[in-house]
Design an enzyme around this catalytic site. Structure first.
Site, mmCIF file in Angstrom:
data_model
loop_
_atom_site.group_PDB
_atom_site.id
_atom_site.type_symbol
_atom_site.label_atom_id
_atom_site.label_comp_id
_atom_site.label_asym_id
_atom_site.label_seq_id
_atom_site.Cartn_x
_atom_site.Cartn_y
_atom_site.Cartn_z
ATOM 1 N N ASP A 1 0.415 -7.821 2.154
ATOM 2 C CA ASP A 1 0.511 -6.323 1.850
ATOM 3 C C ASP A 1 2.173 -6.165 1.497
ATOM 4 O OD1 ASP A 1 0.033 -3.661 1.535
ATOM 5 O OD2 ASP A 1 0.189 -3.262 3.710
ATOM 6 N N HIS B 1 0.853 -1.324 0.029
ATOM 7 C CA HIS B 1 -0.169 0.024 -0.031
ATOM 8 C C HIS B 1 0.982 1.467 0.098
ATOM 9 C CE1 HIS B 1 0.511 -0.409 4.417
ATOM 10 N NE2 HIS B 1 0.508 1.045 4.269
ATOM 11 N N SER C 1 5.000 2.336 7.900
ATOM 12 C CA SER C 1 4.764 1.157 7.080
ATOM 13 C C SER C 1 5.657 0.998 6.124
ATOM 14 C CB SER C 1 3.441 1.652 6.039
ATOM 15 O OG SER C 1 2.313 1.613 6.724
#
Length: 409
Positions: free
Chosen positions: A172, A142, A254
């Site tokens: 992810d 993402h 992230s």
């Protein structure tokens, strides 16, 4: 559990930091007295307080010493002899833990990078880490998905153009490549033997402002399953088998590494629960290893696939359904309009049916600690695996030729 992943999606403009909204994410601390200022004075002055504090301190210290001496005295009444003063061991524990964190951060930080993504006028920021010196970087899907331009900022401040090598169809995760050699790398560890309570260290670039921010905590749980939403909460996907940690994970973290006390990467930070404090999630490094190696080998990022819906068999499920065993996975669909076995899938070709229980893969038991996905993960599409299947009280061996997991979008 509904959670939000951090790192603004490339399709959205990255908002400036909003300290009021982020206030609950930061710990509070006592006010600091600046140089030249005087702390507020209360009562009759400082002298009397110091005298009283010293007297109380001496008395309580004596009582504490007596209590400790009684606690460590053996049953025979003979005192325990020691060449070190009391408290030495406790102090040493704190020093060792602090040193472990410092050494781990020093070892990993040179390989932690900032990833800036752009799609038109919108831009976003995330983290990643170099795992191969020829410019191979792992991050979150993402962080880079949909980006038309990527820039990787190295720890030494160099800015390099980058491209997405591939997107993982299972998790992810994404692999990013920069055209450089001789880059510093992290040391890759293992996540199979993690235990709740062990030290966890997260490194990343929160808010795209505070580079190489370090947070520490513990492994809070293993095998977690969540539904993670994007930065705009307009999309979501199911993420399985995650590491839960209370090491703070903030916007921009992230894709950054989660380390153990030796500085080895044990996970990739991916999401945080915004409705609570100290609940973050990371993808186990063992899940990422296969695609990391595929990229270095120049192969497409593919995951093995069987083509079944299943649920873990527990003691409760075995009692409820009157099953003959209480482990393995039961091939079963949660909705009536979706078949438990995908038509034309490897499982369908092998003759697997709804109601079958897969209890082993290549002789390795399938249970709560090692589910079906974990057992097939080390394999590649096209590999043949032998599954032990229980049906109607009897066990049979079934050979399945693994397919390629379709893109989950």
């Amino acid at each position: 559990m509904e959670v939000r992943r951090f790192g603004p999606a490339p399709s959205q403009a990255a908002p400036p930091p909003t300290w009021r909204a982020a206030g609950q994410s930061w710990s509070t601390r006592p006010p600091v007295v600046q140089a030249g200022e005087q702390a507020p004075r209360r009562g009759r002055g400082l002298g009397g307080v110091v005298v009283i504090a010293l007297v109380v301190g001496i008395l309580s210290g004596s009582l504490s010493a007596a209590a400790v001496a009684n606690l460590i005295r053996p049953a025979s009444g003979d005192p325990v002899s020691s060449s070190q003063p009391l408290g030495t061991n406790v102090s040493q524990v704190h020093i060792d833990e602090s040193s472990a964190v410092i050494n781990a951060v020093k070892a990993a930080t040179p390989a932690v990078v900032t990833i800036q993504s752009r799609q038109g006028a919108a831009q976003g920021t995330g983290s990643g880490f170099i795992y191969d010196s020829d410019g191979w970087i792992v991050t979150n899907k993402h962080v880079v998905n949909g980006a038309t331009q990527l820039t990787v900022i190295l720890n030494d401040s160099r800015e390099l153009p980058a491209e997405v090598y591939g997107i993982d169809t299972l998790t992810d995760l994404a692999i990013v490549k920069v055209d450089a050699t001789g880059l510093p790398t992290v040391e890759i560890g293992n996540s199979a033997d993690l235990e709740p309570g062990q030290l966890a260290i997260a490194i990343g670039n929160p808010l795209a402002i505070f580079e190489n921010t370090v947070t520490t905590g513990v492994i809070s749980g293993l095998g977690r399953q969540i539904r993670a939403g994007g930065a705009t909460q307009t999309t979501s996907e199911q993420l399985n088998n995650l590491i839960q940690t209370d090491a703070a994970i903030n916007p921009g973290n992230s894709g950054g590494p989660l380390l153990d006390s030796t500085g080895q990467v044990i996970g990739i930070n991916t999401a945080v629960n915004q409705d609570a404090q100290g609940i973050g999630f990371a993808i186990p490094i063992d899940v990422a290893k296969p695609i990391m190696q595929l990229a270095v080998d120049g192969k497409p990022l593919e995951r093995p696939w069987i083509g079944v819906y299943y649920q873990p068999v527990t003691k409760q499920l075995a009692d409820d359904l009157n099953l003959s065993i209480d482990y393995g996975v039961l091939i079963d669909s949660s909705t009536a309009d979706v078949p438990a076995v995908f038509p034309g899938s490897p499982a369908d070709d092998a003759g697997l049916k709804s109601g079958d229980i897969i209890v082993a893969v290549d002789g390795d038991r399938v249970d709560a600690d090692h589910d079906l996905a974990t057992r097939i993960l080390p394999h590649q599409p096209g590999d043949h695996v032998t599954m032990s299947v229980v049906s109607g009280g009897s066990t049979r061996e079934v050979t399945v030729t693994l397919g390629t997991l379709p893109d989950q979008g």
